[in-house]
Enzyme design. Structure first.
Site, PDB file in Angstrom:
ATOM      1  N   VAL A  14      37.491  36.710  47.175  1.00 54.47           N
ATOM      2  CA  VAL A  14      37.659  35.890  48.379  1.00 54.47           C
ATOM      3  C   VAL A  14      36.726  36.366  49.505  1.00 54.47           C
ATOM      4  O   VAL A  14      36.101  35.553  50.201  1.00 54.47           O
ATOM      5  CB  VAL A  14      39.141  35.897  48.836  1.00 54.47           C
ATOM      6  CG1 VAL A  14      39.313  35.109  50.113  1.00 54.47           C
ATOM      7  CG2 VAL A  14      40.028  35.322  47.728  1.00 54.47           C
ATOM      8  N   LYS A 205      54.744  32.971  48.619  1.00 57.98           N
ATOM      9  CA  LYS A 205      54.234  31.756  49.268  1.00 57.98           C
ATOM     10  C   LYS A 205      55.390  30.848  49.723  1.00 57.98           C
ATOM     11  O   LYS A 205      55.342  30.276  50.808  1.00 57.98           O
ATOM     12  CB  LYS A 205      53.316  30.996  48.304  1.00 57.98           C
ATOM     13  CG  LYS A 205      52.010  31.746  48.004  1.00 57.98           C
ATOM     14  CD  LYS A 205      51.279  31.106  46.827  1.00 57.98           C
ATOM     15  CE  LYS A 205      49.982  31.818  46.490  1.00 57.98           C
ATOM     16  NZ  LYS A 205      49.419  31.397  45.190  1.00 57.98           N
TER      17      LYS A 205
HETATM   18  N1  HSE Z   1      46.984  34.383  41.783  1.00 62.52           N
HETATM   19  C1  HSE Z   1      47.183  33.217  42.566  1.00 62.52           C
HETATM   20  C2  HSE Z   1      47.322  32.005  41.659  1.00 62.52           C
HETATM   21  C3  HSE Z   1      46.076  32.928  43.530  1.00 62.52           C
HETATM   22  O1  HSE Z   1      47.162  32.112  40.451  1.00 62.52           O
HETATM   23  O2  HSE Z   1      47.606  30.944  42.184  1.00 62.52           O
HETATM   24  C4  HSE Z   1      46.224  33.720  44.775  1.00 62.52           C
HETATM   25  O3  HSE Z   1      47.476  33.534  45.342  1.00 62.52           O
END
Ligand code: HSE
Length: 428
Positions: A14, A205
């Site tokens: 990123v 999230k």
């Molecule tokens: N590893 C995460 C995914 C991306 O596979 O969506 C970063 O949050």
């Protein structure tokens, strides 16, 4: 022309993507936004990696204090990941008066209360669009555009790795462990994939999304979490026959009865818009009282999509005098008055292996009805001649977790009669 100096902490996927976007779009941002955004420093111990990305050796640092005391740096981008040292670096930057842009969902989810306190105290911005669903602009949709709504539900496919795995299992009939190996080779899954496949990434999230949606702190520890490690191709196959797609869903609901937040595999009807979100794509389906349904779809990970979210935050930060903070009391724990629903209501898919003999189906259905579970559909597959068993697929109407768990326990306790091999929630 307004000059904006940026430091990037960590030049991994990123960080590298962010550096590339800022370098290649510099003239574009000058023209469109009147901003001259330059990378003044990068914090990276792997010098070769930074140089390979085109970073001048003179701006590579290994010292956060140097970055914090550099007056040419206005915004610090944290893309290291994990809690430490990222947390100490972000706090140091905020306390030095720098605004922070981060993609670190674990850090933000667990410590946003501390980070936000430092940001407020120092009158700095704290931006985190890149923490959730990579390039999909879901955070700003919630913090800005959808503020006029009472959001009642948020449902999404918010982990790309697991969506890639489930899509492959579903389309190609390959097993879970085969796909994980392949995903690791392609760089989708980490060497240790547990954060993704066990649902932690999605739970971080969802904690962020549901706190913003419902205007109250939803700590990560309140999110019910199940991953995809136990998923069996047999269930995907039967699900398809029933018109379902299997997804790792993140679900947040807010009603007068309370809040429920959960991450688990679920069947959804193949006609639902989320059913067509495949491979490593993400999507979030939000329901608000004024806007009704909104679906945001796109790439949930990757250098440039996540870099896009970071650069969007940098530009937002550079073009706003006043920063937004949480609309709720952002404390470590939730408000004690928040009521969480854990006995979820759902429809269910059950797969049983049952003896092929008289009365088995009626005994199963009597256990279900005793537990207030109404059967929606039953499929009995052909008899396995070797052990005289059949696969019995049962879907139910809406009921509660407690009822299902009790009924399954009861069915499994009757020796040599039937065993429930899979329980999968069905989301309509
Ligand atoms: N590893 C995460 C995914 C991306 O596979 O969506 C970063 O949050």
């Amino acid at each position: 022309m307004k000059k904006i100096g940026v430091a990037i902490l960590g030049l991994g996927v990123v960080g590298g993507g962010t550096y590339k976007i800022l370098s290649e779009h510099r003239d574009f941002y000058k023209k469109v936004h009147g901003l001259d955004i330059t990378v003044e420093s990068v914090l990276e111990i792997n010098k070769e990696r930074a140089i390979a990305l085109g970073v001048s050796e003179s701006i590579i640092s290994t010292n956060i204090a140097e970055i914090c005391s550099n007056p040419d740096i206005d915004i610090v981008v944290e893309v290291i990941g994990g809690v430490e040292p990222a947390k100490s670096y972000v706090l140091a930057a905020l306390n030095a008066g720098k605004s922070v842009v981060t993609s670190n969902k674990e850090l933000f989810c667990k410590y946003s209360h501390e980070l936000e306190k430092a940001a407020k105290k120092n009158n700095c911005g704290l931006f985190y669009e890149a923490c959730v669903c990579g390039g999909i602009p879901v955070i700003r949709s919630l913090t800005d555009n959808l503020q006029g709504n009472k959001i009642t539900s948020i449902m999404g496919i918010i982990n790309g790795t697991t969506n890639y795995i489930l899509t492959k299992m579903s389309n190609e009939g390959v097993t879970y462990s085969e796909v994980v190996k392949e995903a690791q080779k392609l760089g989708y899954a980490e060497a240790n994939p547990s954060a993704d496949v066990e649902g932690y990434d999605a739970a971080y999230k969802l904690s962020i999304l549901s706190s913003l949606s419902f205007h109250t702190k939803i700590p990560f520890t309140e999110v019910y979490r199940e991953g995809i490690t136990e998923i069996d191709n047999t269930d995907i196959k039967y699900g398809k026959k029933l018109g379902y797609s299997l997804k790792l869903l993140a679900i947040g609901k807010n009603s007068e009865n309370g809040i429920e937040v959960r991450v688990h595999p679920a069947f959804i009807n193949s006609t639902h818009p989320l059913a067509s979100v495949n491979d490593s794509y993400n999507a979030v389906y939000i329901t608000g009282d004024c806007v009704e349904d909104v679906m945001l779809y796109g790439r949930g990970a990757g250098a440039l999509p996540t870099g896009s979210a970071i650069v969007g935050d940098i530009i937002y930060c550079a073009t706003h005098e006043k920063f937004n903070y949480s609309t709720f009391d952002n404390t470590a724990n939730c408000d004690p008055a928040t009521k969480f629903i854990t006995n979820f209501e759902s429809a269910y898919y059950l797969r049983l292996v049952a003896q092929d003999r008289t009365g088995v189906l009626s005994r199963v259905s009597s256990v279900l009805s005793k537990n207030d579970i109404s059967v929606a559909q039953v499929i009995q597959d052909k008899v396995n001649k070797q052990d005289n068993t059949v696969q019995l697929i049962i879907t139910t109407h809406l009921t509660h977790e407690k009822n299902i768990n009790k009924a399954v326990k009861e069915i499994n306790s009757i020796d040599g009669f039937a065993k429930v091999n899979s329980i999968i929630r069905v989301v309509s």
